[in-house]
Design an enzyme around this catalytic site. Structure first.
Site, PDB file in Angstrom:
ATOM      1  N   HIS A  26     -25.754 -26.593 -40.075  1.00 26.39           N
ATOM      2  CA  HIS A  26     -25.006 -25.169 -39.905  1.00 26.39           C
ATOM      3  C   HIS A  26     -24.721 -24.872 -38.254  1.00 26.39           C
ATOM      4  O   HIS A  26     -25.505 -25.209 -37.289  1.00 26.39           O
ATOM      5  CB  HIS A  26     -26.194 -24.109 -40.047  1.00 26.39           C
ATOM      6  CG  HIS A  26     -26.729 -24.084 -41.716  1.00 26.39           C
ATOM      7  ND1 HIS A  26     -26.136 -23.519 -42.619  1.00 26.39           N
ATOM      8  CD2 HIS A  26     -27.651 -25.150 -42.165  1.00 26.39           C
ATOM      9  CE1 HIS A  26     -26.754 -23.579 -43.737  1.00 26.39           C
ATOM     10  NE2 HIS A  26     -27.553 -24.617 -43.555  1.00 26.39           N
ATOM     11  N   HIS A  49     -26.271 -31.598 -43.925  1.00 26.51           N
ATOM     12  CA  HIS A  49     -25.446 -30.784 -43.205  1.00 26.51           C
ATOM     13  C   HIS A  49     -26.196 -30.076 -42.293  1.00 26.51           C
ATOM     14  O   HIS A  49     -27.143 -29.700 -42.144  1.00 26.51           O
ATOM     15  CB  HIS A  49     -24.831 -29.619 -44.404  1.00 26.51           C
ATOM     16  CG  HIS A  49     -26.188 -28.756 -45.037  1.00 26.51           C
ATOM     17  ND1 HIS A  49     -26.773 -29.229 -46.260  1.00 26.51           N
ATOM     18  CD2 HIS A  49     -26.345 -27.587 -44.798  1.00 26.51           C
ATOM     19  CE1 HIS A  49     -27.448 -28.358 -46.688  1.00 26.51           C
ATOM     20  NE2 HIS A  49     -27.182 -27.462 -45.712  1.00 26.51           N
TER      21      HIS A  49
HETATM   22  P1  AMP Z   1     -29.017 -25.032 -46.962  1.00 28.57           P
HETATM   23  O1  AMP Z   1     -29.957 -23.687 -47.347  1.00 28.57           O
HETATM   24  O2  AMP Z   1     -29.461 -25.471 -45.560  1.00 28.57           O
HETATM   25  O3  AMP Z   1     -29.100 -26.095 -48.031  1.00 28.57           O
HETATM   26  O4  AMP Z   1     -27.680 -24.200 -46.779  1.00 28.57           O
HETATM   27  C1  AMP Z   1     -26.596 -24.480 -47.771  1.00 28.57           C
HETATM   28  C2  AMP Z   1     -25.426 -23.580 -47.415  1.00 28.57           C
HETATM   29  O5  AMP Z   1     -24.345 -24.082 -48.276  1.00 28.57           O
HETATM   30  C3  AMP Z   1     -25.603 -22.143 -47.671  1.00 28.57           C
HETATM   31  O6  AMP Z   1     -25.482 -21.498 -46.319  1.00 28.57           O
HETATM   32  C4  AMP Z   1     -24.439 -21.918 -48.777  1.00 28.57           C
HETATM   33  O7  AMP Z   1     -23.991 -20.561 -48.394  1.00 28.57           O
HETATM   34  C5  AMP Z   1     -23.601 -22.902 -48.316  1.00 28.57           C
HETATM   35  N1  AMP Z   1     -22.657 -23.169 -49.623  1.00 28.57           N
HETATM   36  C6  AMP Z   1     -23.066 -23.294 -50.769  1.00 28.57           C
HETATM   37  N2  AMP Z   1     -22.149 -23.658 -51.773  1.00 28.57           N
HETATM   38  C7  AMP Z   1     -21.051 -23.492 -50.947  1.00 28.57           C
HETATM   39  C8  AMP Z   1     -19.933 -23.812 -51.121  1.00 28.57           C
HETATM   40  N3  AMP Z   1     -19.247 -24.185 -52.406  1.00 28.57           N
HETATM   41  N4  AMP Z   1     -18.626 -23.760 -50.058  1.00 28.57           N
HETATM   42  C9  AMP Z   1     -19.187 -23.233 -48.725  1.00 28.57           C
HETATM   43  N5  AMP Z   1     -20.545 -23.237 -48.558  1.00 28.57           N
HETATM   44  C10 AMP Z   1     -21.516 -23.351 -49.506  1.00 28.57           C
END
Ligand code: AMP
Ligand code: ZN
Length: 137
Positions: free
Chosen positions: A101, A99
């Site tokens: 950001h 993903h």
């Molecule tokens: P990372 O640390 O790069 O793996 O980022 C994961 C991101 O996913 C974090 O910023 C979380 O806030 C976001 N996240 C986790 N679960 C969900 C969800 N159910 N819906 C939207 N965002 C999410």
């Protein structure tokens, strides 16, 4: 993929606030925004980490991130955008599904990354690390 929260979002098993989707990618709002309006661009198919993700998909993810960045500037009046992609728990990755950001930034948002620039001991230390990288390419 079983037990992957982002695959569950793709399958609509858990809800998300979707901004955009096509055959390859899905874009939705991050529930824990660094800055309000923070969005995530994910592949619909499960890949992780970046080194296991096909080049075409990476290109698609980043071109989509660019479109979202433009939308944040136009729609929110963002002054800038951070585009980030984490790989591995050591790098702060929490969800092991590729993903990107896309974080809108405002001149007065008060957010500061803990970007703690270090120094090499000497030029040779940096050069040796560069040599190691070059050998791998
Ligand atoms: P990372 O640390 O790069 O793996 O980022 C994961 C991101 O996913 C974090 O910023 C979380 O806030 C976001 N996240 C986790 N679960 C969900 C969800 N159910 N819906 C939207 N965002 C999410
Ligand atoms: Zn997944």
């Amino acid at each position: 993929m079983r037990d992957c929260i982002f695959c569950k979002i793709v399958e609509k098993e858990i809800p998300a606030t979707v901004i955009y989707e096509d055959d390859d990618v899905l874009v939705f709002m991050d529930i824990g925004p660094i800055i309000k309006g923070h969005a995530l661009v994910i592949s619909k198919k499960h890949y992780d980490p970046v080194t296991e993700t096909p080049d075409e998909m990476l290109a698609k993810l980043h071109v989509t991130a660019k479109r979202i960045a433009q939308a944040q500037m136009n729609g929110f009046g963002a002054d800038g955008v951070n585009i980030m992609q984490n790989n591995g728990t050591a790098a702060g990755q929490e969800v092991p599904h590729i993903h990107v950001h896309v974080i809108p930034r405002f001149s007065d948002d008060g957010h500061h990354w803990n970007w703690n620039a270090k120094k090499y001991n000497d030029f040779d230390e940096m050069k040796k690390l560069a040599d190691k990288l070059r050998e791998q390419l």
